[in-house]
Design an enzyme around this catalytic site. Structure first.
Site, mmCIF file in Angstrom:
data_model
loop_
_atom_site.group_PDB
_atom_site.id
_atom_site.type_symbol
_atom_site.label_atom_id
_atom_site.label_comp_id
_atom_site.label_asym_id
_atom_site.label_seq_id
_atom_site.Cartn_x
_atom_site.Cartn_y
_atom_site.Cartn_z
ATOM 1 N N ALA A 194 0.806 -1.226 0.000
ATOM 2 C CA ALA A 194 0.000 0.000 0.000
ATOM 3 C C ALA A 194 0.838 1.275 0.000
ATOM 4 C CB ALA A 194 -0.936 -0.002 1.210
ATOM 5 N N THR A 227 5.785 -8.546 -11.719
ATOM 6 C CA THR A 227 6.536 -9.102 -12.845
ATOM 7 C C THR A 227 7.839 -9.709 -12.334
ATOM 8 O OG1 THR A 227 7.622 -6.978 -13.301
ATOM 9 C CG2 THR A 227 5.566 -7.434 -14.471
ATOM 10 N N HIS A 281 12.286 2.490 -18.273
ATOM 11 C CA HIS A 281 11.599 2.646 -16.995
ATOM 12 C C HIS A 281 12.480 3.430 -16.021
ATOM 13 C CE1 HIS A 281 8.941 -0.571 -18.468
ATOM 14 N NE2 HIS A 281 8.078 -0.117 -17.582
ATOM 15 N N ARG A 303 4.734 3.066 -4.782
ATOM 16 C CA ARG A 303 4.223 3.968 -5.828
ATOM 17 C C ARG A 303 2.927 3.439 -6.430
ATOM 18 N NH1 ARG A 303 9.766 3.996 -6.282
ATOM 19 N NH2 ARG A 303 9.707 2.144 -7.597
ATOM 20 N N LYS A 306 13.240 0.276 -10.974
ATOM 21 C CA LYS A 306 12.710 -1.008 -11.452
ATOM 22 C C LYS A 306 13.787 -2.079 -11.346
ATOM 23 C CE LYS A 306 9.984 -3.108 -15.154
ATOM 24 N NZ LYS A 306 8.991 -3.605 -14.174
ATOM 25 N N ALA A 347 -1.418 -10.338 -15.425
ATOM 26 C CA ALA A 347 -1.024 -9.628 -16.639
ATOM 27 C C ALA A 347 0.267 -8.865 -16.398
ATOM 28 C CB ALA A 347 -2.131 -8.664 -17.075
#
Length: 270
Positions: free
Chosen positions: A10, A101, A156, A13, A160, A123
């Site tokens: 929570a 991911t 990105h 980002r 990341k 997804a």
């Protein structure tokens, strides 16, 4: 019936954007908000954390304490944490929307196995625009793929942790599947030194990590004399958050099964 949603991560980002998206969407409400054990954010009000004012939902690190407060869990965290959350949701019959991911093959298999018991949307990208791009790439690959060089370029933010992005890999997989190729053998993820001439059946990937780039993806179909680019640029994470909440509402009536945004958006009929 209002769908009660729990948001994992929570304070991150994406987590804050998800809280905003849930709060702005009819038919759903924020039931729970979670952070990792030891986080300084545990005990905070989720709404205040997301910048939308007091919601009366306290951030906690204990999923079990919130069993009666959420029907579905949205998880955009990291593979190791998500796999723990999957096991919890299977044990307690909670639906999941997974945006994490970087899973290895074993992790993807765990998601598939869990979907035999609960309903899951998994997804690489929840943007409506990106999922339309997937369909455009399939059509472009069908026409040009055997004759043009194909390169996937993505950028990105510096934070990341996985590369190439899950979205870039999904783009490559959509192209490879259309062309009857295996991305594991035809994908080229690094070029350095004397590489030799490019092979026509390669699908190349290039990765940029810099600054605060939300997410940019471009696929080139290049031949002598012309280049076609199919691109998507995200300017705000809210596009992913809104897509995830849309997926959650769609999943509400599904008892079990593994779905993606193609199913949510009914893109197979385009």
């Amino acid at each position: 019936m209002t769908l009660k949603i729990g948001v994992v991560g929570a304070g991150g980002r994406m987590g804050r954007q998800l809280i905003q998206a849930v709060n702005n969407t009819e038919g759903v409400e924020l039931g729970s908000a979670f952070e990792r054990k030891g986080s300084s954010l545990v005990g905070a009000d989720a709404g205040e954390l997301a910048g939308i004012g007091h919601l009366g939902v306290t951030v906690t690190d204990d999923l079990a304490s919130q069993l009666n407060h959420f029907d579905l869990l949205i998880d955009f965290t990291r593979p190791e944490g998500t796999l723990e959350h999957i096991a919890f949701c299977v044990a307690h019959n909670k639906k999941m929307v997974i945006g994490t991911t970087g899973f290895d093959d074993a992790g993807k298999q765990a998601i598939k196995s869990a979907s035999e018991e609960i309903s899951i949307v998994f997804a690489s990208n929840y943007s409506v625009g990106v999922n339309l791009v997937f369909k455009l790439l399939e059509k472009a690959a069908k026409v040009m793929g055997d004759y043009y060089d194909i390169e996937v370029i993505e950028a990105h933010h510096r934070h990341k942790v996985d590369a190439p992005s899950g979205t870039a890999l999904s783009m490559g997989e959509h192209i490879a599947k259309t062309l009857g190729r295996d991305l594991k053998t035809h994908g080229v993820f690094a070029r350095e030194g004397i590489t030799g001439e490019r092979k026509r059946d390669e699908i190349g990937f290039a990765t940029i990590r810099a600054g605060d780039v939300v997410g940019e993806h471009s696929v080139w179909f290049a031949d002598e004399g012309e280049r076609i680019e199919i691109a998507h640029k995200a300017s705000s994470r809210m596009t992913f958050a809104n897509g995830a909440v849309r997926a959650a509402k769609w999943l509400q009536t599904k008892q079990n099964g593994l779905f993606d945004m193609t199913d949510v958006l009914d893109l197979n009929n385009l």
